[in-house]
Design a protein around this motif. Sequence first.
Motif, PDB file in Angstrom:
ATOM      1  N   UNK A 223      48.107  48.695  43.037  1.00 38.33           N
ATOM      2  CA  UNK A 223      47.021  47.462  42.453  1.00 38.33           C
ATOM      3  C   UNK A 223      47.497  47.200  41.025  1.00 38.33           C
ATOM      4  N   UNK A 224      47.335  45.733  41.109  1.00 39.17           N
ATOM      5  CA  UNK A 224      47.911  45.107  39.607  1.00 39.17           C
ATOM      6  C   UNK A 224      46.876  43.967  39.431  1.00 39.17           C
ATOM      7  N   UNK A 225      46.786  43.485  38.332  1.00 41.18           N
ATOM      8  CA  UNK A 225      46.068  42.435  37.843  1.00 41.18           C
ATOM      9  C   UNK A 225      46.491  41.214  38.477  1.00 41.18           C
ATOM     10  N   UNK A 226      45.635  40.531  39.385  1.00 39.14           N
ATOM     11  CA  UNK A 226      45.968  39.370  40.001  1.00 39.14           C
ATOM     12  C   UNK A 226      46.239  39.500  41.493  1.00 39.14           C
ATOM     13  N   UNK A 227      46.039  40.833  41.933  1.00 37.39           N
ATOM     14  CA  UNK A 227      46.194  40.962  43.292  1.00 37.39           C
ATOM     15  C   UNK A 227      45.073  40.860  43.923  1.00 37.39           C
ATOM     16  N   UNK A 228      45.214  39.950  45.170  1.00 37.99           N
ATOM     17  CA  UNK A 228      43.732  39.979  46.083  1.00 37.99           C
ATOM     18  C   UNK A 228      43.494  41.086  46.834  1.00 37.99           C
ATOM     19  N   UNK A 229      42.390  41.344  46.657  1.00 37.66           N
ATOM     20  CA  UNK A 229      41.573  42.622  47.507  1.00 37.66           C
ATOM     21  C   UNK A 229      40.191  42.305  47.905  1.00 37.66           C
ATOM     22  N   UNK A 230      39.764  43.179  48.777  1.00 36.92           N
ATOM     23  CA  UNK A 230      38.400  43.200  49.485  1.00 36.92           C
ATOM     24  C   UNK A 230      37.642  44.665  48.661  1.00 36.92           C
ATOM     25  N   UNK A 231      36.498  44.135  48.127  1.00 34.63           N
ATOM     26  CA  UNK A 231      35.458  45.377  47.351  1.00 34.63           C
ATOM     27  C   UNK A 231      34.663  45.603  48.560  1.00 34.63           C
TER      28      UNK A 231
ATOM     29  N   UNK B 205      38.361  49.565  37.932  1.00 40.01           N
ATOM     30  CA  UNK B 205      38.959  48.407  38.387  1.00 40.01           C
ATOM     31  C   UNK B 205      37.901  47.085  38.445  1.00 40.01           C
ATOM     32  N   UNK B 206      38.002  46.156  37.794  1.00 42.54           N
ATOM     33  CA  UNK B 206      37.223  44.997  37.653  1.00 42.54           C
ATOM     34  C   UNK B 206      37.782  43.927  38.775  1.00 42.54           C
ATOM     35  N   UNK B 207      36.975  43.736  39.796  1.00 45.91           N
ATOM     36  CA  UNK B 207      37.387  42.362  40.860  1.00 45.91           C
ATOM     37  C   UNK B 207      36.367  41.230  40.549  1.00 45.91           C
ATOM     38  N   UNK B 208      37.283  40.362  40.266  1.00 40.85           N
ATOM     39  CA  UNK B 208      36.362  38.879  40.390  1.00 40.85           C
ATOM     40  C   UNK B 208      36.036  38.317  41.575  1.00 40.85           C
ATOM     41  N   UNK B 209      34.962  38.102  42.044  1.00 40.31           N
ATOM     42  CA  UNK B 209      34.669  37.516  43.289  1.00 40.31           C
ATOM     43  C   UNK B 209      33.860  36.300  43.037  1.00 40.31           C
ATOM     44  N   UNK B 210      33.486  35.622  44.077  1.00 33.58           N
ATOM     45  CA  UNK B 210      32.866  34.334  44.051  1.00 33.58           C
ATOM     46  C   UNK B 210      31.303  34.588  43.423  1.00 33.58           C
ATOM     47  N   UNK B 211      30.773  35.725  43.436  1.00 28.70           N
ATOM     48  CA  UNK B 211      29.553  36.256  43.199  1.00 28.70           C
ATOM     49  C   UNK B 211      29.144  36.952  41.973  1.00 28.70           C
ATOM     50  N   UNK B 212      30.426  37.126  41.301  1.00 26.35           N
ATOM     51  CA  UNK B 212      30.539  37.805  40.170  1.00 26.35           C
ATOM     52  C   UNK B 212      31.502  38.805  39.972  1.00 26.35           C
ATOM     53  N   UNK B 213      31.801  39.704  39.120  1.00 24.20           N
ATOM     54  CA  UNK B 213      32.437  40.747  38.830  1.00 24.20           C
ATOM     55  C   UNK B 213      31.949  42.260  39.629  1.00 24.20           C
ATOM     56  N   UNK B 214      32.744  42.820  40.140  1.00 22.31           N
ATOM     57  CA  UNK B 214      32.349  44.113  40.922  1.00 22.31           C
ATOM     58  C   UNK B 214      33.542  45.221  40.240  1.00 22.31           C
ATOM     59  N   UNK B 215      32.868  46.063  39.698  1.00 20.37           N
ATOM     60  CA  UNK B 215      33.541  47.029  39.053  1.00 20.37           C
ATOM     61  C   UNK B 215      33.639  48.561  39.899  1.00 20.37           C
ATOM     62  N   UNK B 216      34.923  48.917  40.113  1.00 19.07           N
ATOM     63  CA  UNK B 216      34.881  50.225  40.944  1.00 19.07           C
ATOM     64  C   UNK B 216      35.600  51.352  40.171  1.00 19.07           C
ATOM     65  N   UNK B 217      35.026  52.577  40.374  1.00 19.81           N
ATOM     66  CA  UNK B 217      35.751  53.724  39.566  1.00 19.81           C
ATOM     67  C   UNK B 217      36.419  54.462  40.837  1.00 19.81           C
ATOM     68  N   UNK B 218      37.778  54.332  40.657  1.00 19.48           N
ATOM     69  CA  UNK B 218      38.491  55.090  41.645  1.00 19.48           C
ATOM     70  C   UNK B 218      39.829  55.944  41.025  1.00 19.48           C
TER      71      UNK B 218
END
Length: 71
Positions: free
Chosen positions: A51-59, A28-41
């Motif tokens: 989870x869907x593309x466009x969903x607001x989340x907290x990494x 799952x790639x999450x776009x944050x103000x600091x860059x992209x965070x990738x999580x393997x779950x």
Amino acid sequence: MAISAINVRNQFKGTVKEIIRGSVVSEVDVETPYGIVTSVITTRSIDELDLKVGAEVVALVKSTEVSIARI
């Protein structure tokens, strides 16, 4: 679902940019103000969190090790 207390200091609000589904685990790639965070779950967790593309989340990033390579 609200997070009332959690012991993770590195929290980055963002938006799901991409999900690469696997049979057991997914990325799952999450776009944050600091860059992209990738999580393997687990793929099951993606489905349970709906989870869907466009969903607001907290990494939430918690690590006991940080590796560094010279470039």
